[in-house]
Design an enzyme around this catalytic site. Structure first.
Site, mmCIF file in Angstrom:
data_model
loop_
_atom_site.group_PDB
_atom_site.id
_atom_site.type_symbol
_atom_site.label_atom_id
_atom_site.label_comp_id
_atom_site.label_asym_id
_atom_site.label_seq_id
_atom_site.Cartn_x
_atom_site.Cartn_y
_atom_site.Cartn_z
ATOM 1 C CG HIS A 180 4.312 -1.610 2.056
ATOM 2 N ND1 HIS A 180 3.012 -2.038 1.985
ATOM 3 C CD2 HIS A 180 4.872 -2.291 3.083
ATOM 4 C CE1 HIS A 180 2.792 -2.946 2.928
ATOM 5 N NE2 HIS A 180 3.894 -3.117 3.609
ATOM 6 C CG HIS A 192 -0.231 -0.294 2.516
ATOM 7 N ND1 HIS A 192 0.649 0.594 3.078
ATOM 8 C CD2 HIS A 192 -0.239 -1.394 3.342
ATOM 9 C CE1 HIS A 192 1.127 0.095 4.215
ATOM 10 N NE2 HIS A 192 0.615 -1.121 4.388
#
Ligand code: AMP
Length: 282
Positions: free
Chosen positions: A37, A34
């Protein structure tokens, strides 16, 4: 973007990169990526010549087999997202590649750091984290490694690991990315039902309110506030809420002036265990 699954291929790439003077940034993840990250990848891209992300659901850090089984896996989608965001190498090893002789037996001692909070509620978790991070560090030999402060205790454990092993790696702790309603982004959020997701959106407000109470009335008041709010929802169950010294992670009973403190929470929303943390001012 190169997608590599074998350690030997990754090592060959890194040797050539280092020989030509390139610095390496490393972002270890368990996938189901997501924007949290991706923010780590962005920091790596800003600070290093080459960025390597790993996607590996590490079995040795799961104390609950059901949690491991249901952990979301979407390597093709992850690869697209990483490629679109300028990642240079995706390292996607199989379990047998990382642990050819079966699970590692190595055990670590981080003093109180791995025995409280997540360590107490997920026995063996940080040993598994330390095993896999050590293994990755030996394979990738990064100049900088990027970790999210969402996993606050993990950052402290990795810092201790780097110190114990005297590794020439700079640990970069990056800020928490949140959804529009404040919920910390997490791969596990995708596992929440609609109703659970709505409830999970209450966590950041609860944390803010408790942090303010801690400052104004003390830590006991903050803890009572969180316990009371969680107990109002049948689908929620508190694992812990503690306020700790932000530098040592010592659990505090009162807020000494001039010390940095952080509130850490773990709770179940339905079957899904979520964690979050927030700075508390004294
Ligand atoms: P995970 O895939 O959950 O193991 O996370 C991989 C890395 O991403 C860890 O260093 C996490 O702390 C970091 N991370 C996870 N969620 C977030 C977030 N919401 N904001 C920033 N970093 C995150």
């Amino acid at each position: 973007m190169l997608i590599l699954t074998k350690i030997a291929d990754l090592r060959a790439f890194i040797t050539i990169a280092k020989d030509s003077g390139k610095t390496i940034g490393f972002v270890p993840t368990m996938g189901a990526l997501h924007q949290g990250h991706i923010s780590l990848l962005s920091y790596s891209k800003q600070l290093c010549d080459l960025s390597i992300c790993s996607v590996f659901v590490n079995p040795t850090q799961f104390n609950d087999p059901k949690d491991l089984e249901r952990y979301p896996r979407m390597p093709e989608k992850d690869a697209r997202l990483l490629e679109d965001n300028g990642c240079d190498v995706l390292f996607l090893p199989a379990v047998e590649e990382m642990y050819p002789d079966g699970p590692l037996k190595e055990s670590f001692n981080f003093g109180h750091l791995d025995k409280i909070l997540e360590g107490a509620h997920r026995p063996g978790h940080f040993n598994g984290v330390a095993q896999v991070v050590k293994r990755f560090f030996e394979i990738v030999t990064p100049d900088k490694a990027f970790f999210g402060s969402k996993d606050y205790q993990q950052v402290m454990v990795v810092k201790a690991l780097i110190q114990q092993l005297q590794l020439p790696i700079e640990l970069m702790a990056c800020p928490i990315l949140r959804e529009p309603d404040g919920l910390a982004m997490s791969s596990r959020n995708a596992l929440l039902t609609k109703e659970e997701r709505k409830l999970a959106g209450l966590i950041p407000g609860m944390m803010q309110q408790a942090a303010q109470l801690a400052t104004e009335q003390g830590i006991a008041a903050a803890k009572a506030c969180v316990a009371e709010q969680v107990s109002q929802h049948e689908l929620m169950k508190l694992d812990y809420y503690e306020i700790c010294d932000a530098d040592t992670l010592e659990i505090l009973n009162d807020l000494p002036k001039g010390k940095k403190a952080v509130a850490l929470i773990a709770l179940f929303t339905g079957r899904i265990r979520l964690i979050d943390n927030l700075a508390v001012s004294s």
